[in-house]
Structure formats: structure tokens, C-alpha cells
Design a protein around this motif. Structure first.
Motif, mmCIF file in Angstrom:
data_model
loop_
_atom_site.group_PDB
_atom_site.id
_atom_site.type_symbol
_atom_site.label_atom_id
_atom_site.label_comp_id
_atom_site.label_asym_id
_atom_site.label_seq_id
_atom_site.Cartn_x
_atom_site.Cartn_y
_atom_site.Cartn_z
ATOM 1 N N LEU A 68 0.842 -1.203 0.000
ATOM 2 C CA LEU A 68 0.000 0.000 0.000
ATOM 3 C C LEU A 68 0.874 1.249 0.000
ATOM 4 N N ARG A 69 0.405 2.312 -0.622
ATOM 5 C CA ARG A 69 1.121 3.592 -0.633
ATOM 6 C C ARG A 69 0.262 4.618 0.119
ATOM 7 N N PRO A 70 0.437 4.677 1.435
ATOM 8 C CA PRO A 70 -0.449 5.537 2.229
ATOM 9 C C PRO A 70 -0.137 7.021 2.037
ATOM 10 N N ARG A 71 -1.165 7.828 1.966
ATOM 11 C CA ARG A 71 -1.015 9.277 2.044
ATOM 12 C C ARG A 71 -1.432 9.680 3.449
ATOM 13 N N VAL A 72 -0.580 10.483 4.102
ATOM 14 C CA VAL A 72 -0.791 10.791 5.521
ATOM 15 C C VAL A 72 -1.341 12.202 5.714
ATOM 16 N N LEU A 73 -1.722 12.482 6.934
ATOM 17 C CA LEU A 73 -2.307 13.773 7.304
ATOM 18 C C LEU A 73 -3.489 14.151 6.406
ATOM 19 N N VAL A 74 -4.364 13.170 6.250
ATOM 20 C CA VAL A 74 -5.613 13.387 5.517
ATOM 21 C C VAL A 74 -6.741 13.250 6.540
ATOM 22 N N ASP A 75 -7.724 14.124 6.485
ATOM 23 C CA ASP A 75 -8.869 14.011 7.400
ATOM 24 C C ASP A 75 -9.723 12.807 6.991
ATOM 25 N N VAL A 76 -9.661 11.772 7.778
ATOM 26 C CA VAL A 76 -10.456 10.583 7.458
ATOM 27 C C VAL A 76 -11.543 10.349 8.518
ATOM 28 N N SER A 77 -11.869 11.435 9.238
ATOM 29 C CA SER A 77 -12.838 11.292 10.327
ATOM 30 C C SER A 77 -14.224 10.911 9.798
ATOM 31 N N LYS A 78 -14.469 11.253 8.537
ATOM 32 C CA LYS A 78 -15.779 10.877 7.961
ATOM 33 C C LYS A 78 -15.610 9.873 6.834
ATOM 34 N N ALA A 79 -14.557 9.076 6.899
ATOM 35 C CA ALA A 79 -14.296 8.098 5.822
ATOM 36 C C ALA A 79 -15.558 7.256 5.588
ATOM 37 N N ASP A 80 -15.900 7.124 4.334
ATOM 38 C CA ASP A 80 -17.153 6.455 3.976
ATOM 39 C C ASP A 80 -16.842 5.254 3.074
ATOM 40 N N ALA A 81 -17.097 4.063 3.594
ATOM 41 C CA ALA A 81 -16.782 2.841 2.836
ATOM 42 C C ALA A 81 -17.915 2.443 1.893
ATOM 43 N N SER A 82 -19.023 3.195 1.898
ATOM 44 C CA SER A 82 -20.156 2.784 1.075
ATOM 45 C C SER A 82 -19.892 3.075 -0.398
ATOM 46 N N THR A 83 -20.603 2.364 -1.252
ATOM 47 C CA THR A 83 -20.447 2.543 -2.692
ATOM 48 C C THR A 83 -21.720 2.023 -3.366
ATOM 49 N N THR A 84 -21.742 2.006 -4.685
ATOM 50 C CA THR A 84 -22.931 1.450 -5.330
ATOM 51 C C THR A 84 -22.601 0.140 -6.014
ATOM 52 N N MET A 85 -23.603 -0.710 -6.036
ATOM 53 C CA MET A 85 -23.497 -2.015 -6.675
ATOM 54 C C MET A 85 -24.883 -2.316 -7.241
ATOM 55 N N LYS A 138 -12.479 -0.497 6.045
ATOM 56 C CA LYS A 138 -12.560 0.913 6.437
ATOM 57 C C LYS A 138 -11.246 1.389 7.065
ATOM 58 N N ARG A 139 -10.653 0.560 7.922
ATOM 59 C CA ARG A 139 -9.353 0.911 8.514
ATOM 60 C C ARG A 139 -8.303 1.099 7.426
ATOM 61 N N CYS A 140 -8.340 0.219 6.432
ATOM 62 C CA CYS A 140 -7.359 0.305 5.344
ATOM 63 C C CYS A 140 -7.551 1.624 4.588
ATOM 64 N N MET A 141 -8.805 1.995 4.343
ATOM 65 C CA MET A 141 -9.075 3.293 3.700
ATOM 66 C C MET A 141 -8.502 4.428 4.539
ATOM 67 N N ILE A 159 -9.868 5.322 -4.130
ATOM 68 C CA ILE A 159 -9.036 4.115 -4.255
ATOM 69 C C ILE A 159 -8.706 3.881 -5.729
ATOM 70 N N ASP A 160 -7.470 4.173 -6.110
ATOM 71 C CA ASP A 160 -7.045 3.912 -7.493
ATOM 72 C C ASP A 160 -5.628 3.362 -7.474
ATOM 73 N N LYS A 161 -5.052 3.172 -8.657
ATOM 74 C CA LYS A 161 -3.773 2.441 -8.689
ATOM 75 C C LYS A 161 -2.600 3.234 -8.122
ATOM 76 N N THR A 162 -2.785 4.524 -7.851
ATOM 77 C CA THR A 162 -1.700 5.265 -7.187
ATOM 78 C C THR A 162 -1.553 4.820 -5.729
ATOM 79 N N ARG A 163 -2.544 4.087 -5.231
ATOM 80 C CA ARG A 163 -2.548 3.694 -3.815
ATOM 81 C C ARG A 163 -1.755 2.429 -3.542
#
Ligand SMILES: Cc1cc2nc3c(=O)[nH]c(=O)nc-3n(C[C@H](O)[C@H](O)[C@H](O)COP(=O)(O)O)c2cc1C
Ligand SMILES: O=C(O)C(=O)c1ccccc1
Length: 359
Positions: free
Chosen positions: A35-52, A328-331, A342-346
Motif C-alpha cells: 500500500l502507498r499511504p497518504r498521511v495527514l488526511v482528514d479521514v474522520s468521515k471516511a465512507d466505505a459505502s459505494t454502489t453495486m 474501512k481501517r485500510c481506507m 481508491i485507485d492504482k496510485t494507492r
């Protein structure tokens, strides 16, 4: 029941075909990626939902159609369906389910609370008996299934030495209402000869796809594609999506891990149809990696069976919770606020020597 019968059932659920190469590699393919983590990002409202299937899901996971869930737990597909509905994920119903589509749908619609109603996709094999296949399609429609998953990787079953060595047969007392068969009839044949008696190995694109389109308005997905060539074929045939799948390593052994062919399928589709993937997905981080490589969503087969065998509906709920919280933790730890991030830069590929290979 004798212990060795339980062992035969365990082997049936867990095994792959021939040398067990693909079933193993489906999982190990994920461990190449970092994984290529980007740090110091506000993830307090990280949302794992999506459409299917055009509808909101709690996170990008669904439970694969797997037959014979009544062998893992008496409540079988009913338990799986309730757990999925409660946790906000979708489910595929195998044609070899031990409960009817009506019962599987109805039991789930009763438990939806904080989520959109569960979407069920009906898995189909091409059948020798076209009238039966049509009745299955009509019933799936009548019960409100949204999609057909046409399993394309199984003109015949794979070389499954465990089933042959154990003379594997389904346990007494399980019904197969979708196939309109009694437990006794199904048990009178081996898994292999029973499957052959239903399934039409003369299936082909030109016959199946126009026919399916002419008889139903449900979405049509092909399950079991592993090449760019067949992805293009699915696009040409007007399919709505594909599941990149090798049937959990149970069909042709030595086909590649699904993760390793996902990129060529994504590239061939070029956004024209949806791409999902299954096989060997065992952690929330695996989900993240598959999405980074271009999948819209992932499906899991054996983890649901294991959850069922462990504790019925509660076990499947627990399995879904674990995937959800890990994803969600991984996000959050990679600095992704939304599934769209989430794209290939990650991700990158770990090499035995030298620096991380960027994608
Ligand atoms: C016990 C078992 C039964 C299955 N039955 C079906 C089935 O009836 N139809 C189908 O299309 N795929 C079937 N599959 C394949 C799954 O839909 C899925 O592709 C596979 O399990 C994904 O791999 P995983 O188990 O590693 O997650 C079955 C898989 C297992 C393990
Ligand atoms: O064993 C399988 O992989 C499979 O697809 C299947 C088919 C019929 C009944 C149960 C499982």
C-alpha cells in the motif's frame, strides 16, 4: 453423522481442482501488493459505502452464489441472506441452493433496517432442460432479483479428486427447490454425474446471450471470465457486467489467480461494462487492492460458508463485519476518505530486490 462424512464435506467446501495450484494462488496473489499511504488526511468521515447494481451498499462486498449451504448450517441460504440484508451487502443465489428464491428473498426483506433493501442476483448454469432454465428465470424475476449471473466456466466440473475419492454426495434431507429435485434424486448421483445431468456443455455465446436477452429484462452478468478476449465478447454481447472469476479454483486448475488477470479485463472493458472479481479474497485489504486494480466490487464464497458453519446467521454477520472494519481501517490508514479515492496510485508491487514498483 460419522466424522469422516464431515471431513468429506469440509474437503468439498475448501478444495480446488487437480493440483490445488489456482485455489492457493488466488489468495497469495494479493500478497505481492503493498500500500502507498497518504498521511495527514482528514479521514474522520471516511465512507466505505459505494454502489453495486445501481444501489447503495455498506461497502464493496457481496456474497458469491455457492450451492449446498444447507450442508454448512441447517438454515443455509436463509441465514446468509438475513446476514447480508442486515449488514447492507448483496448476495448471489446458486441454482443449487437448498432453499427457494422466494424464501431466501422474503426472509431478508424482513430484516432490512438501516440499509437499502438487499439485492439478490440469480446464478444460472446453461441447462439441458431449457424449460426449467426459463422457469428459474421467471421465478427470479417474480421474486425481484435484479440480475442473472450466468456461470460460464463450467461446461463440465473441474477435476476434483476429493469428490471422486470420497464418492461425495449431498447429505440426506437437503432439498433443491430451484432445480425442482428431491434430496433422494440428487443423492442418487455423484456431484459430478448429477451436475452433468443438468448442465449443457453445448453452451455458447451466440446461443445463450441473445436468448437470455430475449427472455428477461434483468441485468445479465457473465461469471467466470479470465481474459481480455472474453471481456470484449461480453461487451459485444451487450452484457451489463462480468465477474472475473475462476470459480474459487474449483474448475480448471492452473488458470491464473483472478487478481492477476483483473487488470487486462479492466483495460479491455474500458468502462463499458462493470467489472467485479472473486476468488481468494480474505481480508479488507484484499478488497482495497482489487478496487485499486479497477474492480467496482468483490465477492466472497468460502468466507460465507465458514461463517455459516461457525455460527449460522451470526457467523456470516461476523464475517461481513470483519471485512467491513478491515476495509474501512485500510481506507483511513491510506488516507482515503471515499471509495472513489481508491485507485492504482494507492498500491505498488513488492519486488524481491529493489524499490517498490509503481503501477
Ligand atoms: C462450496 C462451493 C460451492 C459453489 N457453488 C457455486 C455455484 O453453485 N454456482 C457458481 O456459479 N459458483 C459456485 N461456487 C463458486 C463461487 O461462486 C465463487 O466463484 C468462489 O467461491 C469464489 O472464491 P472464494 O471461495 O475463494 O471466495 C461455489 C464455490 C464453493 C466454494
Ligand atoms: O461445487 C461447485 O463449485 C459448484 O459450482 C456447485 C455446483 C452444484 C452444487 C454445488 C456446488
Amino acid at each position: 453423522m460419522a466424522t469422516d462424512e464431515r471431513l468429506d464435506e469440509l474437503e468439498f467446501f475448501n478444495s480446488g481442482s487437480t493440483d490445488q495450484i489456482t485455489v492457493r494462488e488466488n489468495t497469495t496473489a494479493y500478497s505481492k501488493y503493498r500500500l502507498r499511504p497518504r498521511v495527514l488526511v482528514d479521514v474522520s468521515k471516511a465512507d466505505a459505502s459505494t454502489t453495486m447494481f445501481g444501489s447503495r451498499v455498506a461497502f464493496p462486498l457481496a456474497v458469491s452464489p455457492a450451492g449446498l449451504q444447507g450442508m454448512a448450517h441447517a438454515d443455509g441460504e436463509l441465514a446468509t441472506s438475513r446476514a447480508c440484508a442486515l449488514k447492507g451487502v448483496n448476495m448471489g443465489i446458486s441454482s443449487f441452493a437448498n432453499y427457494s428464491v422466494k424464501d431466501i428473498r422474503e426472509t431478508a426483506l424482513g430484516v432490512n433496517r438501516n440499509h437499502n433493501p438487499i439485492i439478490h442476483a440469480m446464478q444460472l448454469y446453461t441447462m439441458k432442460d431449457r424449460e426449467l432454465e426459463l422457469r428459474i428465470i421467471r421465478e427470479a424475476e417474480a421474486q425481484g432479483c435484479k440480475a442473472i449471473l450466468l456461470t460460464a466456466d463450467s461446461p463440465v466440473l473441474g477435476v476434483r479428486y476429493n469428490e471422486w475419492r470420497n464418492d461425495f454426495r449431498t447429505p440426506a434431507g437437503l432439498s433443491f427447490p430451484i432445480l425442482e429435485q428431491t434430496s433422494e434424486i440428487i443423492r442418487s448421483r455423484t456431484h459430478d454425474s448429477g451436475f452433468t445431468s443438468f448442465n449443457d456443455d453445448a453452451h455458447n455465446w451466440a446461443r445463450e446471450l441473445p436468448w437470455l436477452r430475449s427472455v428477461t429484462k434483468m441485468e445479465i452478468w457473465i461469471k467466470g471470465i479470465l481474459t481480455a478476449e472474453d471481456t470484449l465478447k461480453a461487451v459485444e454481447m451487450g452484457c451489463d457486467g462480468i465477474i472475473v472469476s475462476n470459480h474459487g479454483g474449483r474448475q480448471l486448475d492452473r488458470v491464473p489467480a483472478t487478481l492477476d488477470v483483473l487488470p487486462e479485463c479492466v483495460e479491455a472493458a474500458a468502462g463499458r461494462i462493470k467489472i467485479h472479481v472473486d476468488g481468494g479474497i480474505r481480508t479488507g485489504t484484499d478488497l482495497f487492492i482489487a478496487l485499486a486494480l479497477g474492480a467496482e466490487a468483490c465477492w466472497v464464497g468460502r468466507p460465507a460458508i465458514w461463517g455459516l458453519a461457525y455460527d449460522g446467521q451470526k457467523g456470516v454477520e461476523r464475517m461481513i463485519d470483519i471485512f467491513h472494519s478491515e476495509f474501512k481501517r485500510c481506507m483511513q490508514l491510506t488516507g482515503c476518505d471515499s471509495v472513489k479515492d481508491i485507485d492504482k496510485t494507492r498500491i505498488g508491487v513488492s519486488r524481491s530486490t529493489g524499490p517498490l514498483a509503481r503501477l
